[in-house]
Design an enzyme around this catalytic site. Structure first.
Site, short mmCIF file in Angstrom:
data_model
loop_
_atom_site.label_atom_id
_atom_site.label_comp_id
_atom_site.label_asym_id
_atom_site.label_seq_id
_atom_site.Cartn_x
_atom_site.Cartn_y
_atom_site.Cartn_z
N TRP A 189 45.12 45.79 36.01
CA TRP A 189 45.13 44.74 35.39
C TRP A 189 43.59 45.22 34.62
CZ3 TRP A 189 40.44 41.97 33.11
CH2 TRP A 189 40.63 41.50 32.29
N GLU A 230 49.40 44.20 35.03
CA GLU A 230 49.67 42.64 35.08
C GLU A 230 49.03 42.98 33.44
OE1 GLU A 230 45.90 40.73 37.03
OE2 GLU A 230 46.93 38.66 35.34
N LYS A 232 48.69 40.82 29.47
CA LYS A 232 48.07 39.43 29.03
C LYS A 232 47.92 39.55 27.94
CE LYS A 232 43.02 37.55 29.53
NZ LYS A 232 42.03 37.51 30.13
N ASP A 263 51.09 36.27 35.11
CA ASP A 263 49.96 35.60 35.45
C ASP A 263 49.89 34.20 34.27
OD1 ASP A 263 47.14 34.25 34.51
OD2 ASP A 263 46.27 35.35 36.05
N HIS A 266 48.28 33.94 31.41
CA HIS A 266 48.76 34.98 30.28
C HIS A 266 49.68 34.92 28.43
CE1 HIS A 266 45.73 38.22 32.88
NE2 HIS A 266 45.78 36.64 31.98
N HIS A 290 50.17 36.01 39.70
CA HIS A 290 49.38 34.90 39.44
C HIS A 290 49.57 33.94 38.92
CE1 HIS A 290 46.40 38.70 39.56
NE2 HIS A 290 47.10 38.28 40.66
N ASP A 298 40.26 29.53 27.78
CA ASP A 298 40.74 29.79 28.70
C ASP A 298 41.75 29.71 29.98
OD1 ASP A 298 39.36 30.72 31.77
OD2 ASP A 298 39.87 28.49 32.45
N ASP A 300 41.87 30.36 33.36
CA ASP A 300 41.84 29.96 34.31
C ASP A 300 41.24 29.29 35.10
OD1 ASP A 300 42.87 33.53 34.86
OD2 ASP A 300 40.67 33.71 33.84
N ASP A 330 44.99 32.82 40.65
CA ASP A 330 44.02 33.19 39.66
C ASP A 330 42.98 32.78 39.60
OD1 ASP A 330 42.46 35.40 38.56
OD2 ASP A 330 43.74 36.05 37.35
C1 RNT Z 1 41.72 38.61 33.61
C2 RNT Z 1 43.58 38.26 34.98
C3 RNT Z 1 43.09 39.71 35.93
C4 RNT Z 1 41.43 38.67 36.55
C5 RNT Z 1 41.57 38.90 38.56
C6 RNT Z 1 39.78 38.52 38.46
O1 RNT Z 1 42.89 38.00 32.97
O2 RNT Z 1 44.20 37.26 35.08
O3 RNT Z 1 44.02 38.85 37.24
O4 RNT Z 1 41.51 37.19 36.61
O5 RNT Z 1 41.77 40.90 38.02
ZN ZN Z 2 45.32 36.99 36.74
#
Ligand code: RNT
Ligand code: ZN
Length: 422
Positions: A189, A230, A232, A263, A266, A290, A298, A300, A330
């Protein structure tokens, strides 16, 4: 009746309720053991890493908020925390490491210089616990990423530096896979993107493609290494364009036989990762997940047992896709007890899989194929009030981990005895 008897009795009753729908709860629990979750190491210390004593997450469009006491300050503390987490989780886990968590022996080893030897301690640690390892290049929190570009940088020196870093990471991950006898997923990523309206989107994407081609020119045995990319939608400070968008990476993965990493934080909030699984798996062999929980800006937050996660689990279980999914987490929350965040978040994902395994899929599919959509809807609603919690408690009991709320007290105790003294 003592607590154990109560859990067993509740399970017997629950089992009968599921049996009435043709679902075998014992078989579901057996299957739940196949759900291996890769724990993201970076929740232990707010994505800081240990390259320098005061290393902190910087830039990259990701942020950790909160300053809850007890953050791991060394790899030793991190391992202690991870062992605590593992002791509170039923089932099997892997560990997902980032490149900034190597053991660099107090010396500054720049990202383009890291080697498998810096991760030998982790490999030994994982081997002792019978766990597999996964890996991630760290293309952020570094002066060479400060302008927001890494593998797609127009500064050739910068781009070469990050290519070298990612190449080194693949070598490390392959070594992990080789020594541990289970392939390591190396997930790439990068934060590359622009805050405001870009003009040369194409230029950066051409560069990213070129960098990836160079990185993947080195081949490793499949039994040691699996590469994933990955995507986003946007990051903080990179709202107008992300170079590695979903279209970009899905195209790259399909064409080059790589894994796509989805993810759950994302995408646009109305998109569901659960819906993407069967779409992507028509064209790629495997997916890396993820799992996280997006909340407004946010991506995460700690995972909870919400509908998004339940759809992800249901789609995997219904289609018997488990062996094509690499399940990782994640999230990073520095505002609550970090061990608590791990255990609550991981248990939520495991519960989602249990619910999926307790679904009378054939019955629901039967309604669907006959056009009986009211019945399908009614049953989906009905299943929500079935006693999956009793099945879950029994699973924890059989796995010798604290049942239900008992894990909370264990974490409180760990906080008092260990975390509060840091
Ligand atoms: C960031 C990605 C990535 C990170 C990690 C820490 O938006 O999700 O995977 O969260 O690598
Ligand atoms: Zn991620």
């Amino acid at each position: 009746m003592n607590k154990t008897e109560m859990i067993e009795k509740a399970y017997q009753l629950a089992k009968e309720q599921y049996a009435a729908f043709g679902v075998d709860a014992n078989a579901a629990l057996e299957k739940l053991n196949d759900v291996v979750i890769s724990l993201h190491c970076w929740q232990t210390d707010d994505v800081g890493g240990f390259e320098t004593p005061d290393a902190e997450l910087g830039g990259g469009g990701i942020q950790v908020t909160g300053n809850y006491p007890g953050k791991a300050r060394s790899i030793a503390e991190m391992r202690q925390d991870l062992d605590k987490v593992l002791s509170l989780l039923p089932g099997k886990q892997r560990l997902n490491l980032h490149a900034i968590y190597g053991e660099f022996g107090g010396k500054l080893v720049d990202r383009d210089q890291i080697k498998p030897e810096h991760f030998q301690g982790w490999i030994d640690w994982a081997k002792k616990r019978g766990m597999g390892l996964d890996f991630n290049p760290t293309c952020f929190s570094h002066p060479r990423a400060d302008d927001g570009f890494t593998l797609s940088s127009k500064n050739e020196e910068t781009r070469k530096f990050w290519i070298e870093h990612v190449k080194k990471c693949r070598a490390i991950a392959a070594e992990m896979g080789k020594q541990l006898g289970t392939p390591s997923v190396d997930n790439i990523w990068i934060p590359d993107g622009m805050k405001d309206i870009p003009v040369d989107r194409n230029g950066h994407r051409e560069l990213l493609k070129k960098s990836l081609d160079e990185i993947f020119a080195v081949e490793y045995p499949k039994e040691h290494l699996k590469d994933s990319v990955e995507s986003k939608l946007f990051g903080i400070g990179a709202e107008s364009m992300t170079v590695g968008s979903h279209d970009f990476y899905l195209g790259y993965a399909v064409k080059n036989n790589k894994l796509i990493c989805l993810d759950s934080g994302h995408f646009h909030p109305t998109e569901q990762v659960g819906d993407k699984i069967s779409a992507c798996l028509q064209f790629v062999d495997e997916i890396m997940l993820h799992i996280s929980r997006p909340v407004r800006w946010d991506s995460d937050h700690v995972t909870t047992l919400n509908e998004d996660i339940q759809l992800i689990a249901a789609e995997i279980v219904r289609n018997e896709f488990l062996d094509r999914l690499n399940i990782g987490l994640d999230f990073f929350d520095g505002s609550i007890n970090r061990i608590g965040a791990y255990v609550t978040g991981t248990r939520a994902v495991q519960q989602a899989f249990l619910i999926a395994m307790l679904e009378p899929t054939e019955l629901l599919k039967g309604f669907e194929e006959k056009g009986k959509y009211f019945e399908r809807l009614a049953f989906i609603e009905l299943l929500k009030s079935k006693p999956f919690g009793a099945v879950w408690d029994y699973y924890c009991l059989k796995n010798n981990v604290p049942v239900a709320e008992d894990y909370i007290a264990e974490i409180q105790q760990y906080e008092k005895e260990v975390l509060a003294k840091r």
